[in-house]
Scaffold this motif. Structure first.
Motif, PDB file in Angstrom:
ATOM      1  N   LYS A  41      48.304  41.686  40.077  1.00 38.39           N
ATOM      2  CA  LYS A  41      48.616  42.992  39.490  1.00 38.39           C
ATOM      3  C   LYS A  41      47.712  43.223  38.298  1.00 38.39           C
ATOM      4  O   LYS A  41      47.280  42.262  37.639  1.00 38.39           O
ATOM      5  N   PRO A  42      47.422  44.476  37.982  1.00 38.80           N
ATOM      6  CA  PRO A  42      46.620  44.729  36.770  1.00 38.80           C
ATOM      7  C   PRO A  42      47.366  44.265  35.528  1.00 38.80           C
ATOM      8  O   PRO A  42      48.588  44.198  35.522  1.00 38.80           O
TER       9      PRO A  42
ATOM     10  N   GLN B   9      39.695  42.058  46.233  1.00 40.97           N
ATOM     11  CA  GLN B   9      40.710  41.302  45.511  1.00 40.97           C
ATOM     12  C   GLN B   9      40.254  39.857  45.323  1.00 40.97           C
ATOM     13  O   GLN B   9      40.552  39.221  44.314  1.00 40.97           O
ATOM     14  N   GLU B 103      42.606  45.727  39.017  1.00 40.32           N
ATOM     15  CA  GLU B 103      43.548  44.721  39.480  1.00 40.32           C
ATOM     16  C   GLU B 103      43.000  43.304  39.405  1.00 40.32           C
ATOM     17  O   GLU B 103      43.762  42.336  39.520  1.00 40.32           O
TER      18      GLU B 103
END
Lengths: 114, 111
Positions: A41-42, B9, B103
């Motif tokens: 998550k940020p 990611q 993120e």
């Protein structure tokens, strides 16, 4: 080292405990921050203090209570936490003002709520 | 909308290869774009930053490319090394706002 220290580095607490996280900056900055970092998550900004005054509270539950007694120290008081509060809590400081504001982070406190 | 979207990611690169991490933003008021590097057990540390009046900034093996019209910016790590293995965050800010982070990208450089 960045000049921002945090203690403790690791903390395990039960849901009924009360504990405090401490942050100290040795950079002469006038702004301090608490962030929550959860996996994938940020970074979530929690609180901002400018010249010891709280200027932001990003809808953080009241079980988190910040305290900034002076521009070098910042605390995060914890009580009746939930397991989902387990995360890395990061403190940062900066010389506030202007858009090229560089924040310096501490190493964080790894919190586990059982 | 103060969002910054980051991809991928996770990224695995061989030693000596080029690592590329991309970020996109919506708010055209952003005027400073830093990248942070975070090693396990450490807090994020400023790696390199760029203003939108330049299209590229290089510091050693690290380069930021900035495309203002597309509202995108990217980090390139040339000759990637195992010591570069870390999590990388892009961020954006404008005067009076707070840092908005992406993120994060977990980079692994294999020997």
């Amino acid at each position: 080292e960045t000049g921002v220290t945090q203690t403790p580095r690791h903390l395990v607490m039960g849901m009924t405990n009360k504990k405090s996280l401490k942050c100290e900056q040795h950079l002469g900055h006038n702004a301090m921050y608490w962030y929550k970092q959860s996996a994938k998550k940020p970074l979530e900004l929690m609180f901002v203090y400018n010249f010891k005054e709280q200027t932001e509270n990003n809808s953080v539950p009241s079980r988190f209570s910040p305290e900034c007694p002076n521009s070098s120290h910042l605390f995060l008081h914890l009580h009746t936490l939930q397991p989902e509060d387990s995360a890395l809590y990061l403190c940062a400081s900066s010389q506030a003002g202007g858009s090229m504001e560089t924040q310096y982070f501490g190493p964080g406190t790894r919190l586990l709520v059982l | 909308q103060q969002q910054v979207k980051q991809s991928p990611q996770s990224l695995i690169v061989q030693k000596g290869g080029i690592s590329i991490i991309n970020c996109a933003y919506e708010n055209t008021a952003f005027d400073y774009f830093p990248w942070y590097q975070q090693f396990p057990g450490k807090g994020p540390a400023l790696l390199i930053a760029i203003r939108p009046d330049v299209s590229e900034k290089k510091e050693g093996r690290f380069t930021i490319s900035f495309n203002k019209s597309a509202k995108q910016f990217s980090l390139h790590i040339m000759d990637s090394q195992p010591g570069d293995s870390a999590t990388y965050f892009c961020a954006a800010i404008f005067s009076g706002s707070r840092l908005t982070f992406g993120e994060g990208t977990q980079l692994t450089v294999n020997p």
